[in-house]
Write an enzyme that holds these catalytic residues in place. Sequence first.
Site, PDB file in Angstrom:
ATOM      1  N   HIS A  92       0.843  -1.188   0.000  1.00  0.00           N
ATOM      2  CA  HIS A  92       0.000   0.000   0.000  1.00  0.00           C
ATOM      3  C   HIS A  92       0.884   1.245   0.000  1.00  0.00           C
ATOM      4  O   HIS A  92       2.120   1.149   0.073  1.00  0.00           O
ATOM      5  CB  HIS A  92      -0.973  -0.002   1.182  1.00  0.00           C
ATOM      6  CG  HIS A  92      -0.330   0.062   2.520  1.00  0.00           C
ATOM      7  ND1 HIS A  92       0.471  -0.941   3.038  1.00  0.00           N
ATOM      8  CD2 HIS A  92      -0.370   1.014   3.498  1.00  0.00           C
ATOM      9  CE1 HIS A  92       0.885  -0.622   4.238  1.00  0.00           C
ATOM     10  NE2 HIS A  92       0.396   0.562   4.545  1.00  0.00           N
ATOM     11  N   HIS A 125       1.213   3.940   2.041  1.00  0.00           N
ATOM     12  CA  HIS A 125       1.689   4.685   3.201  1.00  0.00           C
ATOM     13  C   HIS A 125       3.207   4.857   3.119  1.00  0.00           C
ATOM     14  O   HIS A 125       3.921   3.964   2.641  1.00  0.00           O
ATOM     15  CB  HIS A 125       1.313   3.963   4.501  1.00  0.00           C
ATOM     16  CG  HIS A 125      -0.072   4.308   4.979  1.00  0.00           C
ATOM     17  ND1 HIS A 125      -0.866   3.427   5.678  1.00  0.00           N
ATOM     18  CD2 HIS A 125      -0.800   5.455   4.869  1.00  0.00           C
ATOM     19  CE1 HIS A 125      -2.030   4.011   5.969  1.00  0.00           C
ATOM     20  NE2 HIS A 125      -2.012   5.233   5.483  1.00  0.00           N
ATOM     21  N   ASP A 159       5.750   4.693   5.071  1.00  0.00           N
ATOM     22  CA  ASP A 159       6.718   3.744   5.641  1.00  0.00           C
ATOM     23  C   ASP A 159       6.840   2.467   4.815  1.00  0.00           C
ATOM     24  O   ASP A 159       7.622   1.579   5.164  1.00  0.00           O
ATOM     25  CB  ASP A 159       6.356   3.407   7.093  1.00  0.00           C
ATOM     26  CG  ASP A 159       4.961   2.812   7.250  1.00  0.00           C
ATOM     27  OD1 ASP A 159       4.047   3.241   6.537  1.00  0.00           O
ATOM     28  OD2 ASP A 159       4.786   1.917   8.106  1.00  0.00           O
ATOM     29  N   HIS A 160       6.094   2.403   3.702  1.00  0.00           N
ATOM     30  CA  HIS A 160       6.187   1.257   2.810  1.00  0.00           C
ATOM     31  C   HIS A 160       6.693   1.628   1.416  1.00  0.00           C
ATOM     32  O   HIS A 160       7.027   0.733   0.638  1.00  0.00           O
ATOM     33  CB  HIS A 160       4.824   0.578   2.689  1.00  0.00           C
ATOM     34  CG  HIS A 160       4.350  -0.048   3.963  1.00  0.00           C
ATOM     35  ND1 HIS A 160       4.365  -1.401   4.207  1.00  0.00           N
ATOM     36  CD2 HIS A 160       3.853   0.510   5.103  1.00  0.00           C
ATOM     37  CE1 HIS A 160       3.901  -1.654   5.430  1.00  0.00           C
ATOM     38  NE2 HIS A 160       3.578  -0.496   5.978  1.00  0.00           N
ATOM     39  N   HIS A 205      -7.510  -1.943   5.733  1.00  0.00           N
ATOM     40  CA  HIS A 205      -6.589  -0.921   6.226  1.00  0.00           C
ATOM     41  C   HIS A 205      -7.155   0.438   5.872  1.00  0.00           C
ATOM     42  O   HIS A 205      -8.178   0.561   5.206  1.00  0.00           O
ATOM     43  CB  HIS A 205      -5.203  -1.145   5.630  1.00  0.00           C
ATOM     44  CG  HIS A 205      -4.110  -0.376   6.318  1.00  0.00           C
ATOM     45  ND1 HIS A 205      -3.942  -0.386   7.680  1.00  0.00           N
ATOM     46  CD2 HIS A 205      -3.132   0.435   5.813  1.00  0.00           C
ATOM     47  CE1 HIS A 205      -2.896   0.374   7.984  1.00  0.00           C
ATOM     48  NE2 HIS A 205      -2.394   0.887   6.885  1.00  0.00           N
ATOM     49  N   ASP A 254      -0.306  -4.102   5.903  1.00  0.00           N
ATOM     50  CA  ASP A 254      -0.996  -3.710   7.133  1.00  0.00           C
ATOM     51  C   ASP A 254      -2.466  -4.112   7.041  1.00  0.00           C
ATOM     52  O   ASP A 254      -3.122  -3.880   6.023  1.00  0.00           O
ATOM     53  CB  ASP A 254      -0.894  -2.196   7.335  1.00  0.00           C
ATOM     54  CG  ASP A 254       0.543  -1.739   7.531  1.00  0.00           C
ATOM     55  OD1 ASP A 254       1.442  -2.602   7.536  1.00  0.00           O
ATOM     56  OD2 ASP A 254       0.761  -0.531   7.673  1.00  0.00           O
ATOM     57  N   HIS A 281       6.449  -5.448  11.696  1.00  0.00           N
ATOM     58  CA  HIS A 281       5.750  -4.165  11.755  1.00  0.00           C
ATOM     59  C   HIS A 281       5.381  -3.810  13.197  1.00  0.00           C
ATOM     60  O   HIS A 281       4.252  -3.470  13.524  1.00  0.00           O
ATOM     61  CB  HIS A 281       4.496  -4.217  10.872  1.00  0.00           C
ATOM     62  CG  HIS A 281       3.986  -2.866  10.436  1.00  0.00           C
ATOM     63  ND1 HIS A 281       3.026  -2.171  11.138  1.00  0.00           N
ATOM     64  CD2 HIS A 281       4.306  -2.097   9.383  1.00  0.00           C
ATOM     65  CE1 HIS A 281       2.754  -1.039  10.518  1.00  0.00           C
ATOM     66  NE2 HIS A 281       3.535  -0.969   9.440  1.00  0.00           N
TER      67      HIS A 281
END
Length: 310
Positions: free
Chosen positions: A63, A65, A67-68, A140, A211, A269
Amino acid sequence: MQLMFLGTSAGRPTKTRNVTAAALVLPDPLHVFWLFDAGEGTQHRMLGSKLKLNRLEKIFITHLHGDHIYGLPGLLSSRSYFEGAVPLELIGPPGIKAFIEGVFALSGTHLEYEFTIREVEPGLILENDRFKVTADTLVHRLPCYGYRIEEKESPGPLKLERLAEFGLKPGPEYGQLKRGEDVQLADGTWIRSSEVAGKPLKGRIVTILGDTSPCDAAIALAKDADLLVHEATFAPGMEEKAAAYGHSTSMQAAQIALEANVKTLVLTHFSSRLCAEDVEQLVQAAQTLIPDTRAAEDYSEIAITRPERG
């Protein structure tokens, strides 16, 4: 086949954990690896590993976000400096193409290797002679995917002593017999593949989820997996907060693994608020449901063996 973790923290990095990234090293003789997510600093983490950017074949993004995905532009750009780079495909949710093309356009970045971007939908997204990959949507705050990687069955080993009895030396006929084809010798003798080839080797199944809160899709993707990678952002007892943010507790991850009949569960995570002792407690709790539960650490490697070999 091995899975190496390059980042195991949620949201932001810590002194010991970078943000999310994991590399699946495919079995010989492929000599390539696939990357799952690329949080900020992923290419820096790779410098401390045996992984080489020119052998990176595919990147799967769960996805969008930060941090990914914030490590993607730098990693893709740096790859141009490596000679002999194999073609690279970036696979991810809708929007990943606009993100990469926008960054490259504004920064004047040009890649020196073959590069494609594909936005996924639920279902079978990749199949070749060795693997097939299925994706499905999770629960999510942003559209998020999980990926199921299934290795196809491969021919069993040849019975060399039996072949020696026929006087057959190594050559093209060995390949025919391993593929299940019968071979006729010059004197007219037939060698039956069923007589000289061992049982086919069952393929391995690896499921890597983005996530997610607990959902049916997670169970389906992980069904009978040899290895499941599942987030454990929150500790048991924090289910309400986990649901509010689209995440899971370690026990919810273990419950998913239990319902899916998973062999090995790897938790990752972790919230940056959790210390090493907290993480160990999460693992111990999950082990009450899945005895082979482990905590992912940056640079930890997990060998994924074929079921027949234990």
